[in-house]
Design a protein around this motif. Structure first.
Motif, PDB file in Angstrom:
ATOM      1  N   PHE A 149      15.865 -50.433 -38.972  1.00 47.43           N
ATOM      2  CA  PHE A 149      15.594 -49.921 -37.632  1.00 47.43           C
ATOM      3  C   PHE A 149      16.815 -49.245 -37.012  1.00 47.43           C
ATOM      4  CE2 PHE A 149      12.262 -53.493 -37.072  1.00 47.43           C
ATOM      5  CZ  PHE A 149      11.325 -52.731 -37.743  1.00 47.43           C
ATOM      6  N   ASN A 150      17.976 -49.864 -37.166  1.00 48.56           N
ATOM      7  CA  ASN A 150      19.180 -49.385 -36.474  1.00 48.56           C
ATOM      8  C   ASN A 150      20.309 -49.153 -37.479  1.00 48.56           C
ATOM      9  OD1 ASN A 150      18.260 -49.705 -33.618  1.00 48.56           O
ATOM     10  ND2 ASN A 150      18.076 -51.838 -34.255  1.00 48.56           N
ATOM     11  N   THR A 151      20.054 -48.378 -38.505  1.00 47.99           N
ATOM     12  CA  THR A 151      21.014 -48.224 -39.596  1.00 47.99           C
ATOM     13  C   THR A 151      22.339 -47.641 -39.138  1.00 47.99           C
ATOM     14  OG1 THR A 151      19.984 -46.097 -40.117  1.00 47.99           O
ATOM     15  CG2 THR A 151      19.220 -48.034 -41.346  1.00 47.99           C
ATOM     16  N   GLY A 152      22.315 -46.775 -38.121  1.00 45.17           N
ATOM     17  CA  GLY A 152      23.552 -46.169 -37.658  1.00 45.17           C
ATOM     18  C   GLY A 152      24.188 -46.897 -36.491  1.00 45.17           C
ATOM     19  N   SER A 153      23.626 -48.015 -36.118  1.00 42.03           N
ATOM     20  CA  SER A 153      24.110 -48.746 -34.947  1.00 42.03           C
ATOM     21  C   SER A 153      25.304 -49.619 -35.302  1.00 42.03           C
ATOM     22  CB  SER A 153      22.981 -49.611 -34.375  1.00 42.03           C
ATOM     23  OG  SER A 153      23.467 -50.498 -33.396  1.00 42.03           O
ATOM     24  N   GLU A 154      26.134 -49.886 -34.305  1.00 41.64           N
ATOM     25  CA  GLU A 154      27.239 -50.820 -34.521  1.00 41.64           C
ATOM     26  C   GLU A 154      26.736 -52.248 -34.662  1.00 41.64           C
ATOM     27  OE1 GLU A 154      29.690 -51.511 -30.862  1.00 41.64           O
ATOM     28  OE2 GLU A 154      28.429 -49.892 -30.043  1.00 41.64           O
ATOM     29  N   ALA A 155      25.442 -52.479 -34.398  1.00 44.00           N
ATOM     30  CA  ALA A 155      24.852 -53.799 -34.578  1.00 44.00           C
ATOM     31  C   ALA A 155      24.184 -53.953 -35.939  1.00 44.00           C
ATOM     32  CB  ALA A 155      23.827 -54.085 -33.475  1.00 44.00           C
ATOM     33  N   ALA A 156      24.278 -52.960 -36.802  1.00 42.17           N
ATOM     34  CA  ALA A 156      23.713 -53.077 -38.144  1.00 42.17           C
ATOM     35  C   ALA A 156      24.459 -54.164 -38.901  1.00 42.17           C
ATOM     36  CB  ALA A 156      23.818 -51.745 -38.882  1.00 42.17           C
ATOM     37  N   PHE A 177      25.834 -69.494 -18.539  1.00 43.34           N
ATOM     38  CA  PHE A 177      26.508 -68.932 -19.702  1.00 43.34           C
ATOM     39  C   PHE A 177      25.905 -67.559 -19.954  1.00 43.34           C
ATOM     40  CE2 PHE A 177      26.781 -69.055 -24.581  1.00 43.34           C
ATOM     41  CZ  PHE A 177      28.056 -68.525 -24.588  1.00 43.34           C
ATOM     42  N   ASP A 178      26.746 -66.525 -19.984  1.00 42.99           N
ATOM     43  CA  ASP A 178      26.237 -65.170 -20.199  1.00 42.99           C
ATOM     44  C   ASP A 178      25.727 -64.962 -21.617  1.00 42.99           C
ATOM     45  OD1 ASP A 178      26.741 -64.424 -17.608  1.00 42.99           O
ATOM     46  OD2 ASP A 178      28.714 -63.583 -18.043  1.00 42.99           O
ATOM     47  N   GLY A 179      26.218 -65.777 -22.550  1.00 46.31           N
ATOM     48  CA  GLY A 179      25.746 -65.667 -23.920  1.00 46.31           C
ATOM     49  C   GLY A 179      26.856 -65.340 -24.901  1.00 46.31           C
ATOM     50  N   HIS A 180      26.591 -65.609 -26.172  1.00 45.87           N
ATOM     51  CA  HIS A 180      27.594 -65.366 -27.214  1.00 45.87           C
ATOM     52  C   HIS A 180      27.218 -64.185 -28.096  1.00 45.87           C
ATOM     53  CE1 HIS A 180      24.532 -67.771 -29.221  1.00 45.87           C
ATOM     54  NE2 HIS A 180      25.029 -67.430 -30.388  1.00 45.87           N
ATOM     55  N   LEU A 181      26.144 -63.453 -27.732  1.00 47.81           N
ATOM     56  CA  LEU A 181      25.769 -62.234 -28.449  1.00 47.81           C
ATOM     57  C   LEU A 181      26.004 -61.023 -27.557  1.00 47.81           C
ATOM     58  CD1 LEU A 181      22.355 -63.342 -30.032  1.00 47.81           C
ATOM     59  CD2 LEU A 181      24.645 -63.565 -31.002  1.00 47.81           C
ATOM     60  N   ASP A 182      26.330 -59.880 -28.151  1.00 52.07           N
ATOM     61  CA  ASP A 182      26.556 -58.635 -27.418  1.00 52.07           C
ATOM     62  C   ASP A 182      25.420 -57.647 -27.705  1.00 52.07           C
ATOM     63  OD1 ASP A 182      29.082 -59.315 -26.283  1.00 52.07           O
ATOM     64  OD2 ASP A 182      30.015 -58.972 -28.228  1.00 52.07           O
ATOM     65  N   ASN A 183      24.773 -57.181 -26.645  1.00 45.84           N
ATOM     66  CA  ASN A 183      23.747 -56.147 -26.784  1.00 45.84           C
ATOM     67  C   ASN A 183      24.423 -54.790 -26.625  1.00 45.84           C
ATOM     68  OD1 ASN A 183      21.586 -54.367 -26.594  1.00 45.84           O
ATOM     69  ND2 ASN A 183      20.328 -55.791 -25.406  1.00 45.84           N
ATOM     70  N   VAL A 184      24.557 -54.058 -27.717  1.00 44.40           N
ATOM     71  CA  VAL A 184      25.301 -52.795 -27.702  1.00 44.40           C
ATOM     72  C   VAL A 184      24.517 -51.693 -27.005  1.00 44.40           C
ATOM     73  CG1 VAL A 184      26.536 -53.438 -29.810  1.00 44.40           C
ATOM     74  CG2 VAL A 184      24.431 -52.075 -29.970  1.00 44.40           C
ATOM     75  N   TYR A 185      23.221 -51.879 -26.805  1.00 43.79           N
ATOM     76  CA  TYR A 185      22.419 -50.864 -26.118  1.00 43.79           C
ATOM     77  C   TYR A 185      22.644 -50.935 -24.603  1.00 43.79           C
ATOM     78  CZ  TYR A 185      18.394 -48.036 -24.731  1.00 43.79           C
ATOM     79  OH  TYR A 185      17.588 -47.070 -24.188  1.00 43.79           O
ATOM     80  N   HIS A 186      22.525 -52.114 -24.030  1.00 38.78           N
ATOM     81  CA  HIS A 186      22.707 -52.281 -22.585  1.00 38.78           C
ATOM     82  C   HIS A 186      24.158 -52.608 -22.205  1.00 38.78           C
ATOM     83  CE1 HIS A 186      18.525 -51.961 -21.511  1.00 38.78           C
ATOM     84  NE2 HIS A 186      18.175 -52.919 -22.355  1.00 38.78           N
ATOM     85  N   ARG A 187      24.995 -52.881 -23.224  1.00 35.09           N
ATOM     86  CA  ARG A 187      26.374 -53.307 -22.983  1.00 35.09           C
ATOM     87  C   ARG A 187      26.406 -54.575 -22.116  1.00 35.09           C
ATOM     88  NH1 ARG A 187      29.040 -51.255 -27.126  1.00 35.09           N
ATOM     89  NH2 ARG A 187      28.430 -49.087 -27.450  1.00 35.09           N
TER      90      ARG A 187
END
Length: 785
Positions: A275-282, A215-225
């Motif tokens: 830490f990541n206020t401007g990130s799409e993962a905020a 299973f690749d996972g159910h979360l998306d890492n927006v940094y590494h895509r």
């Protein structure tokens, strides 16, 4: 608590689990005939909680049995997913399988230390595991799982203060059988299980089981895509068995190997970290509002520049000897296990840490913290057991078991941390002055390594049974003497050329070499009675003592001031139970009270001005409650079942660190102890000439619970309160050609009710389980004979 899964026909109760195989036309007809004759199929449920086959109504224990059919059709890959079926059992997911833990009725040990034992013992095929995490990676080819609440030292080789999770794998079949099961779920999750079993020659039988799952996972890492919180599992288990029916002798050899490479266990940012206020993962969160945490339970993104992983490799070899005589039975189990576990951890939980060439200030210039921690666990155990042939009213007046147990384990671990240099309090000022031009910025990465070793030796003599006082009245008794010895070594070395300190990295001046040893003896007792209510059930009551050996808080940044012995954890458990079965109704209920002294827990300590957690003898805690559940066979094709549990686990007395006042903690809740749980489920069978159809659905509810202890002033962190949640699952299965082919359509969390079951700390970190999303799957099983 009583929990039910929706897929199989099953009833998880305080005393047992009732689960039938897929009802072929002949099985269904047999049940119909029993109804016509006034006999209930619920009256003949067999359990093995006391190491002997017994009728459920005769077992004076709080035990849940999850059988093979229930486990397979629940489509659960790990104990984390299956624990929702077990009363009063909770799972706390750590940043690796090593740090994950089980709690029973709110009591368990959550610790990073390699020199401490769990309160809930985990056993596989009679072999005690040194750390419960060895069984958390994957489950396959399981015959049953038994969860026993309360101390079990007079029944199992290794004592435990809170309970036992006993896992039994499938034995070889007397006739050739083969099966393959393939399952596919949304987001490209798959599992393939294959099994071959049967006679090899004469009295020799064998089986081999294979697992491949991913299973690749159910979360998306927006940094590494990439996706995260997935797994890649491979497993093989082989069993060779010799049966000599003439002399009532059985010999069995079990070989097991499991390999896991998981992007686990990733923390999401459920509250704003900054830490990541401007990130799409905020997170979509307002933070703490009026003392209530606005957790973003819909968060499925992370922004990490270092991938959190867990790598597990476990291998096991065990030899089992079983000899039955006229009036006695002798068993011996010799076992060796090895477990290699590597923790790779993103410790700054961002992609911004260590990127700015400025001094770390924890507000705008963020630090890097990356951890790598490989370890190796090796253990050897030997157990001998002598018992009367069977327990029950039809046998002699005194039925008993006697056992001798020896267990050895050593743990070799190293842990390296790579982190930004830190000088906010002048930690490195002298070094900087002595080395002109040397800097201490967030981009200056320093590292240190700790080498740790621990050794456990345990041996015990134990026994227990029941004695017939008069008709239908039995005395329950048990006695155990055990010896524990624990030792450790610890060395931490700063590897920076100049010896600079960093975030979570001690400077070279604080390098340490530590060691210690402790030992303890303990005598534990069990006393009680049970009374048979003709053939309809029984009432029982007993008092039993539990024990968990002493240890040390051995971890990466261990200090010379933390070398004190953590004393043994002891418990006194009282239980009063009632079991009733007649016609089409089965009802069980129990009252319980347990008190734990010397409770080993991560104590919240602010004595140094910086709040941290330390594994200590935190104090005394207790748990009490009432549990009840039922199963009602409403008709030939329709069943209802459900249950409710009301539990209160509280802090009675807390040991205050460094003479601080912390009496405000008394009377507050113990973490991971929801006050209320309930569930209700139904199964409907639709037989036809060509296909058998099973439809099932259920709903379960878990109350809110705290995920960590309160601070010294008795205040719980708002972020540590996990909200309540309910889960609705359903499935429909089609069986063809006498169950040669079985096709199942699966729906999980149909109401799409997101939840979190773990708060990881730092004021913002949570773990979101796979089942927190609605998803669907398809499973095909093919059986060969």
């Amino acid at each position: 608590m009583i929990r039910f899964i929706l897929f199989p026909l099953c009833f998880t109760s305080y005393g047992h689990t009732f689960a039938l195989p897929f009802p072929e036309s002949q099985t269904l007809k047999a049940n119909q005939d029993k109804h016509k004759n006034g006999q209930s199929p619920l009256e003949t449920i067999t359990v093995t909680a006391q190491k002997q086959e017994q009728n459920l109504l005769e077992v004076p224990l709080a035990v849940t049995l999850l059988n093979r059919e229930q486990i397979d059709i629940a489509y659960g890959a790990t104990i984390e997913q299956l624990q929702s079926q077990v009363p009063s059992l909770s799972f706390r997911k750590g940043n690796t399988t090593r740090n994950s833990a089980l709690t029973v009725r709110g009591i368990g040990t959550i610790s990073f230390s390699i020199a401490a034992e769990p309160s809930v013992s985990t056993v596989i095929d009679g072999v005690v595991l040194g750390r419960s995490g060895q069984a958390f990676s994957g489950l396959y080819d399981i015959e049953r799982i038994e969860v026993l609440r309360g101390p079990q030292g007079t029944l199992f080789g290794k004592n435990a203060s809170a309970g036992v999770v006993n896992i039994i794998t499938r034995e070889p079949d007397d006739e050739f059988t083969a099966s393959i099961t393939t399952s596919y779920f949304q987001q490209d999750e798959y599992r393939v299980k294959t099994r071959l079993s049967g006679p090899l020659s004469g009295n020799i039988f064998g089986s081999i089981s294979l697992l491949r799952a991913g299973f690749d996972g159910h979360l998306d890492n927006v940094y590494h895509r990439t996706r995260a919180d997935g797994y890649n599992h491979r497993g093989v288990r082989g069993i060779l068995q010799y049966k000599d029916d003439k002399h009532n002798r059985t010999l069995k050899l079990i070989l097991d190997y499991f390999d896991a490479d998981d992007t686990c266990c990733t923390d999401i940012e459920g509250l704003p970290s900054g830490f990541n206020t401007g990130s799409e993962a905020a997170p979509d969160s307002r933070g703490i509002v009026d003392g209530v945490a606005d957790i973003d339970l819909g968060q499925r993104k992370i922004d990490h520049d270092f991938t959190t992983k867990t790598r597990d490799k476990s291998s096991a070899l065990s030899f089992h000897f079983d000899q039955t005589y006229t009036k006695h039975r002798f068993n011996a189990i010799s076992a060796y296990r090895r477990w290699d576990n590597t923790e790779i951890r993103e410790g700054d939980f961002s992609s911004t840490g260590g990127k700015s060439a400025q001094p770390v200030d924890f507000s705008s210039v963020f630090y890097q913290m990356h951890d790598i921690g490989p370890q190796q666990w090796q253990q050897f155990s030997q157990e001998f057991r002598l018992s009367s042939v069977s327990l029950g009213p039809d046998n002699r007046n005194n039925n008993y078991q006697l056992g001798a147990f020896f267990w050895y384990q050593d743990v070799d671990r190293n842990f390296s941390r790579f982190a930004s240099c830190q000088n906010d309090k002048g930690q490195n000022q002298d070094i900087l002055q002595q080395n002109p031009g040397l800097t201490c910025l967030a981009t200056d990465i320093v590292d240190a390594r700790a080498d740790m070793y621990s050794k456990f030796i345990n041996y015990a003599l134990y026994g227990g049974g029941e004695y017939l006082l008069r008709k239908d009245l039995y005395l329950l008794y048990g006695l155990r003497f055990g010896h524990d010895r624990t030792s450790y070594r610890h060395k931490r070395v700063n590897n920076d050329p100049w010896g600079r300190a960093g975030v979570g990295v001690q400077g070279r001046s604080k390098d340490t070499r530590l060691k210690g040893e402790t030992r303890d003896n303990k005598l534990s007792i069990k006393l009680g009675a049970r009374y048979n209510l003709s053939r309809t059930g029984q009432v029982y009551g007993h008092w039993s003592q539990g024990y968990k050996g002493p240890g040390f808080n051995v971890y990466y940044n261990m200090k010379p001031t933390e070398t004190g012995v953590i004393d043994a954890e002891q418990s006194d458990a009282f239980e009063l139970g009632f079991k009733y079965s007649k016609n089409n109704l089965l009802l069980t209920s129990a009252l319980f009270y347990s008190r734990f002294t010397g409770f080993q827990a991560n104590n919240f300590d602010c004595s140094t001005g910086v709040c941290i957690t330390r594994l200590t003898n935190a104090g005394d805690v207790s748990t009490r409650g009432i549990e009840a559940d039922f199963v009602w066979q409403a008709g030939d094709n329709l069943e209802f079942y459900g249950g409710v549990s009301l539990v209160q686990a509280q802090i009675d007395k807390f040991n205050c660190p460094l003479a601080q006042a912390c009496s405000a903690r008394s009377g507050l809740e113990v973490p991971f102890s929801p006050d209320r749980k309930y569930s209700i489920a139904a199964n409907y069978y639709l037989p036809t000439e060509l296909v058998q159809i099973k439809i099932n659905t259920s709903y379960s509810y878990t109350d809110e619970q705290y995920a960590e202890l309160p601070d010294n002033e008795g205040i719980f962190a708002a972020a540590a309160l996990l909200p309540s949640y309910g889960l609705w699952d359903a499935a429909i299965a089609f069986s063809f050609a006498d169950d040669k082919y079985r096709l199942s359509l699966i729906g999980k969390n149909l109401a799409d009710n997101s939840y979190t079951n773990t708060y990881s700390g730092s004021g913002f970190r949570y773990k979101i389980p796979r089942n927190a999303d609605r998803y669907f799957g398809l499973s095909l099983q093919i059986n060969f004979e």
